[in-house]
Design a protein around this motif. Structure first.
Motif, PDB file in Angstrom:
ATOM      1  N   LEU A 119      -7.529   6.834   3.367  1.00 55.80           N
ATOM      2  CA  LEU A 119      -7.295   6.578   1.939  1.00 55.80           C
ATOM      3  C   LEU A 119      -5.812   6.685   1.592  1.00 55.80           C
ATOM      4  CD1 LEU A 119     -10.311   8.511   0.347  1.00 55.80           C
ATOM      5  CD2 LEU A 119     -10.167   6.098   1.028  1.00 55.80           C
ATOM      6  N   GLY A 120      -4.965   6.780   2.615  1.00 57.85           N
ATOM      7  CA  GLY A 120      -3.526   6.786   2.384  1.00 57.85           C
ATOM      8  C   GLY A 120      -2.906   8.149   2.235  1.00 57.85           C
ATOM      9  N   ILE A 121      -3.647   9.220   2.566  1.00 54.96           N
ATOM     10  CA  ILE A 121      -3.142  10.584   2.462  1.00 54.96           C
ATOM     11  C   ILE A 121      -3.175  11.183   3.861  1.00 54.96           C
ATOM     12  CG2 ILE A 121      -3.463  12.854   1.417  1.00 54.96           C
ATOM     13  CD1 ILE A 121      -5.084  11.286  -0.801  1.00 54.96           C
ATOM     14  N   ASN A 141      -8.155  11.289   9.532  1.00 56.29           N
ATOM     15  CA  ASN A 141      -9.521  11.567   9.137  1.00 56.29           C
ATOM     16  C   ASN A 141      -9.833  10.752   7.882  1.00 56.29           C
ATOM     17  OD1 ASN A 141      -8.225  12.870   7.027  1.00 56.29           O
ATOM     18  ND2 ASN A 141      -8.718  14.928   7.730  1.00 56.29           N
ATOM     19  N   SER A 142     -10.807  11.219   7.102  1.00 60.61           N
ATOM     20  CA  SER A 142     -11.224  10.466   5.911  1.00 60.61           C
ATOM     21  C   SER A 142     -10.074  10.244   4.934  1.00 60.61           C
ATOM     22  CB  SER A 142     -12.353  11.220   5.202  1.00 60.61           C
ATOM     23  OG  SER A 142     -13.477  11.371   6.035  1.00 60.61           O
ATOM     24  N   LEU A 181       0.849  -1.194   0.000  1.00 62.78           N
ATOM     25  CA  LEU A 181       0.000   0.000   0.000  1.00 62.78           C
ATOM     26  C   LEU A 181       0.886   1.245   0.000  1.00 62.78           C
ATOM     27  CD1 LEU A 181      -2.848  -0.888   2.540  1.00 62.78           C
ATOM     28  CD2 LEU A 181      -2.810  -1.192   0.054  1.00 62.78           C
ATOM     29  N   LYS A 182       0.580   2.155  -0.921  1.00 62.37           N
ATOM     30  CA  LYS A 182       1.373   3.377  -1.043  1.00 62.37           C
ATOM     31  C   LYS A 182       0.699   4.505  -0.262  1.00 62.37           C
ATOM     32  CE  LYS A 182       1.562   5.377  -5.084  1.00 62.37           C
ATOM     33  NZ  LYS A 182       1.961   5.639  -6.483  1.00 62.37           N
ATOM     34  N   PHE A 183       1.463   5.101   0.656  1.00 61.56           N
ATOM     35  CA  PHE A 183       0.978   6.200   1.480  1.00 61.56           C
ATOM     36  C   PHE A 183       1.702   7.489   1.099  1.00 61.56           C
ATOM     37  CE2 PHE A 183       0.096   2.402   3.837  1.00 61.56           C
ATOM     38  CZ  PHE A 183      -1.040   2.657   4.588  1.00 61.56           C
ATOM     39  N   HIS A 184       0.989   8.599   1.206  1.00 61.12           N
ATOM     40  CA  HIS A 184       1.597   9.905   1.017  1.00 61.12           C
ATOM     41  C   HIS A 184       1.394  10.737   2.280  1.00 61.12           C
ATOM     42  CE1 HIS A 184       1.414   8.917  -3.346  1.00 61.12           C
ATOM     43  NE2 HIS A 184       2.504   9.639  -3.369  1.00 61.12           N
ATOM     44  N   PHE A 185       2.492  11.162   2.882  1.00 63.94           N
ATOM     45  CA  PHE A 185       2.436  12.090   4.001  1.00 63.94           C
ATOM     46  C   PHE A 185       2.577  13.512   3.455  1.00 63.94           C
ATOM     47  CE2 PHE A 185       3.817   8.228   6.135  1.00 63.94           C
ATOM     48  CZ  PHE A 185       3.017   8.233   7.279  1.00 63.94           C
TER      49      PHE A 185
END
Length: 313
Positions: free
Chosen positions: A278-280, A273-274, A44-48
């Motif tokens: 979703l990974g953001i 939060n939402s 799973l790709k996450f963006h901070f």
């Protein structure tokens, strides 16, 4: 602009102009040097989104008097006073005049340009309520108006304390869709394989053609029923009258997703939060990112949501 004047109908250009004016006046905190840091965990790709603008953002534990005193100086755009029942000071942040059921303001602590909040004109409406027809009609109409610049906007709603809300006055948020997380690439494709998310999520892609607010409301109700059943089966709890199970909802002009929630955060530095589900994930410091990575990104989202029946993590 005087108190008797009406603001013109909103559109993307006008909203951006007002938002920038509020940044310039010091009413809105926006970090134009924010960074996007990518991490991959179990496919799973996450963006901070690392931004200083969130350093002073209040939470539900922040005393109301510390929030209501912020932004008391009138700006040229100010048309309204603090609303009875509300725990959000909107005075000076208005984008439109609130002539109907909802009104639009700039988010004081933002990680997108623009980052907006749509509040109910009734300050006694609460964030633990489900979205209703008027909420979705206002959001869908505004979404269409904001997309006039070919900017891809997303609407999201953090329902309840466990859904990640920081204020109780019922409100949705709108912003240009941030950097792709693991979910949006799938939701925007008809051929991509569903990512192996560790929590229950319920999604719907809108059919080509005219989508009405009634259609959006019907789809939300359908997805929320599924989310509620999953939440009740997991927690053993039932939803109180007039409330909804803690959940997140996010939608663009092409899709909607509803996610039941069990917890808002793992610890003080790891809550979402939402968009986080979703990974953001927006954070104020690199230490928060390190904390997330140490906890395990996929593992943490599984604990914050409702674990899928088939454990895929």
């Amino acid at each position: 602009m005087t108190a008797g004047e009406r603001l013109p109908p909103i559109n993307g250009s006008l909203v951006l102009s007002r938002f920038d004016a509020l940044i310039e006046a010091g009413f809105v905190h926006y970090d134009d040097h924010q960074k996007i840091i990518e991490h991959t965990d179990r496919d799973l790709k996450f963006h901070f989104i690392l931004t200083k603008a969130l350093a002073q953002k209040p939470t539900l534990s922040t005393p109301p008097e510390q929030i209501l005193v912020q932004g008391q100086n009138k700006s040229p755009l100010s048309l309204m006073q603090q609303r009875p029942g509300s725990d959000i000071n909107t005075n000076g942040y208005e984008i439109d005049d609130g002539s109907k059921s909802h009104f639009l303001i700039a988010n004081k602590f933002c990680f997108s340009r623009p980052h907006l909040m749509m509040l109910t004109c009734d300050g006694y409406r609460r964030q633990h309520e489900p979205l209703d027809r008027s909420d979705l009609e206002a959001a869908w109409t505004t979404l269409a108006a904001l997309n006039d610049l070919a900017t891809d906007y997303v609407v999201f709603y953090n329902c309840g304390r466990d859904g990640g809300c920081s204020r109780l006055h019922k409100h949705m948020q709108l912003m240009p869709l941030p950097a792709d997380g693991f979910a949006t690439a799938f939701l925007d494709s008809h051929v991509a394989k569903e990512p192996r998310v560790p929590f229950e999520w319920f999604h719907y892609r809108f059919e080509d053609g005219a989508i009405t607010p009634a259609t959006v409301a019907s789809i939300y109700a359908q997805l929320l029923r599924q989310a509620t059943k999953a939440w009740e089966n997991c927690t053993g709890n039932t939803v109180a009258d007039g409330e909804a199970c803690p959940h997140n909802v996010a939608f663009t002009s092409r899709w909607m997703v509803v996610i039941p929630r069990r917890r808002a955060a793992i610890n003080k530095e790891a809550g979402v939060n939402s968009l986080g589900m979703l990974g953001i994930i927006a954070v104020a410091t690199e230490r928060e990112i390190e904390n997330w990575v140490r906890l395990g990104l996929t593992k943490s989202l599984r604990e914050l949501g409702v674990m899928r029946k088939k454990n895929i993590a």
